[in-house]
Scaffold this motif. Structure first.
Motif, PDB file in Angstrom:
ATOM      1  N   THR A   1      11.236   4.353  -1.233  1.00 46.01           N
ATOM      2  CA  THR A   1      11.922   4.018  -2.474  1.00 46.01           C
ATOM      3  C   THR A   1      12.707   2.734  -2.280  1.00 46.01           C
ATOM      4  OG1 THR A   1      13.193   4.925  -4.335  1.00 46.01           O
ATOM      5  CG2 THR A   1      14.104   5.287  -2.127  1.00 46.01           C
TER       6      THR A   1
ATOM      7  N   ASN B   1       0.807  -1.227   0.000  1.00 45.08           N
ATOM      8  CA  ASN B   1       0.000   0.000   0.000  1.00 45.08           C
ATOM      9  C   ASN B   1       0.837   1.272   0.000  1.00 45.08           C
ATOM     10  OD1 ASN B   1      -2.494  -1.405   0.074  1.00 45.08           O
ATOM     11  ND2 ASN B   1      -2.169  -1.798   2.253  1.00 45.08           N
ATOM     12  N   GLU B   2       2.124   1.139  -0.215  1.00 45.27           N
ATOM     13  CA  GLU B   2       3.027   2.295  -0.179  1.00 45.27           C
ATOM     14  C   GLU B   2       3.039   3.044  -1.505  1.00 45.27           C
ATOM     15  OE1 GLU B   2       4.456   3.360   2.545  1.00 45.27           O
ATOM     16  OE2 GLU B   2       3.776   1.637   3.692  1.00 45.27           O
ATOM     17  N   THR B   3       3.442   4.300  -1.438  1.00 46.14           N
ATOM     18  CA  THR B   3       3.714   5.099  -2.630  1.00 46.14           C
ATOM     19  C   THR B   3       5.221   5.060  -2.852  1.00 46.14           C
ATOM     20  OG1 THR B   3       1.831   6.550  -2.235  1.00 46.14           O
ATOM     21  CG2 THR B   3       3.592   7.397  -3.655  1.00 46.14           C
ATOM     22  N   PHE B   4       5.625   4.581  -4.012  1.00 43.01           N
ATOM     23  CA  PHE B   4       7.041   4.461  -4.345  1.00 43.01           C
ATOM     24  C   PHE B   4       7.479   5.670  -5.152  1.00 43.01           C
ATOM     25  CE2 PHE B   4       5.772   0.216  -3.376  1.00 43.01           C
ATOM     26  CZ  PHE B   4       6.877  -0.369  -2.793  1.00 43.01           C
ATOM     27  N   LEU B   5       8.527   6.325  -4.710  1.00 41.56           N
ATOM     28  CA  LEU B   5       9.144   7.428  -5.443  1.00 41.56           C
ATOM     29  C   LEU B   5      10.390   6.874  -6.112  1.00 41.56           C
ATOM     30  CD1 LEU B   5       8.917  10.193  -2.680  1.00 41.56           C
ATOM     31  CD2 LEU B   5       7.219   9.571  -4.405  1.00 41.56           C
TER      32      LEU B   5
ATOM     33  N   GLY C   1       6.701   9.094   0.785  1.00 46.00           N
ATOM     34  CA  GLY C   1       6.678   7.761   0.222  1.00 46.00           C
ATOM     35  C   GLY C   1       7.916   6.981   0.621  1.00 46.00           C
TER      36      GLY C   1
ATOM     37  N   ARG D   1      10.936   0.120 -11.079  1.00 46.28           N
ATOM     38  CA  ARG D   1       9.486   0.132 -11.286  1.00 46.28           C
ATOM     39  C   ARG D   1       8.999  -1.247 -11.713  1.00 46.28           C
ATOM     40  NH1 ARG D   1       8.618   3.146 -16.093  1.00 46.28           N
ATOM     41  NH2 ARG D   1       9.127   1.140 -16.988  1.00 46.28           N
TER      42      ARG D   1
ATOM     43  N   PRO E   1       0.616  -1.220  -7.356  1.00 41.96           N
ATOM     44  CA  PRO E   1       1.302  -0.250  -6.485  1.00 41.96           C
ATOM     45  C   PRO E   1       1.262   1.169  -7.042  1.00 41.96           C
ATOM     46  CG  PRO E   1       2.881  -1.666  -7.592  1.00 41.96           C
ATOM     47  CD  PRO E   1       1.524  -2.193  -7.934  1.00 41.96           C
ATOM     48  N   LYS E   2       1.305   2.113  -6.127  1.00 43.38           N
ATOM     49  CA  LYS E   2       1.372   3.527  -6.507  1.00 43.38           C
ATOM     50  C   LYS E   2       2.843   3.862  -6.728  1.00 43.38           C
ATOM     51  CE  LYS E   2      -0.886   4.084  -2.826  1.00 43.38           C
ATOM     52  NZ  LYS E   2      -1.602   4.081  -1.660  1.00 43.38           N
ATOM     53  N   ILE E   3       3.178   4.225  -7.948  1.00 46.92           N
ATOM     54  CA  ILE E   3       4.558   4.531  -8.295  1.00 46.92           C
ATOM     55  C   ILE E   3       4.596   5.907  -8.949  1.00 46.92           C
ATOM     56  CG2 ILE E   3       6.558   3.881  -9.689  1.00 46.92           C
ATOM     57  CD1 ILE E   3       5.585   0.977  -9.485  1.00 46.92           C
ATOM     58  N   LYS E   4       5.452   6.759  -8.440  1.00 48.15           N
ATOM     59  CA  LYS E   4       5.637   8.092  -9.022  1.00 48.15           C
ATOM     60  C   LYS E   4       7.077   8.202  -9.513  1.00 48.15           C
ATOM     61  CE  LYS E   4       2.188  10.273  -6.095  1.00 48.15           C
ATOM     62  NZ  LYS E   4       1.912  11.322  -5.107  1.00 48.15           N
TER      63      LYS E   4
END
Length: 157
Positions: free
Chosen positions: A86, A34-38, A84, A49, A63-66
């Motif tokens: 990494t 559930n994490e946001t990956f930078l 987030g 990614r 996954p949330k990936i930025k």
């Protein structure tokens, strides 16, 4: 084509020191679902990614990936603000960033490792390649006997 695995490094997740997972000695991929990956848009961001997508899709989540057009160091420096997490390798563990901690990532079979390999044409007799392979062999104590055979054969042609 010749190939050799040079070395492996532990895969780490960098996160804010105040993160709930920061208290753990290591985390599993499932814990990161559930994490946001930078990630960086440049190397090794796209490969990271793909790895995150592959590992976390097994849990039925996307996954949330930025992706950002900045350096790994820039991403590491903003993690302490809680934006987030990494993914990085053990080689990055030497640098310290304010309010950021690194934790090992484990999969279903234990510690995750990132392997570094080299590929080159069989007919490559470049002295720089030969020196590089000798350095890697001495630095990482690899037994690359087949490399020596390949160079001997190349020298004979």
């Amino acid at each position: 084509m010749n190939r050799a695995t040079f070395w492996s490094e532990r895969l780490l997740v960098a996160m804010p020191a105040a993160h709930a997972l920061a208290e753990r000695e290591w985390v599993q991929w499932y814990d990161l679902r559930n994490e946001t990956f930078l990630l960086t848009a440049s190397d090794p961001g796209p490969e990271s990614r793909d790895m995150v997508l592959g590992r976390l899709s097994a849990f039925g989540t996307r996954p949330k990936i930025k992706m950002h057009g900045v350096s790994r160091e820039s991403i590491m420096s903003v993690l302490g603000g809680g934006l987030g997490v990494t993914i990085t390798c053990e080689g990055a563990a030497g640098a310290q960033y304010p309010d950021v901690v690194l934790r090992e990532v484990h999969g279903s079979h234990g510690l995750c490792l990132m392997s570094y390999s080299g590929y080159w044409r069989k007919d490559n007799t470049n002295p720089a390649l030969r020196h590089f392979l000798a350095y890697v062999r001495s630095r990482y104590s690899l037994t690359l006997i087949f490399l020596e055979c390949a160079f001997l054969l190349a020298d004979r042609s």
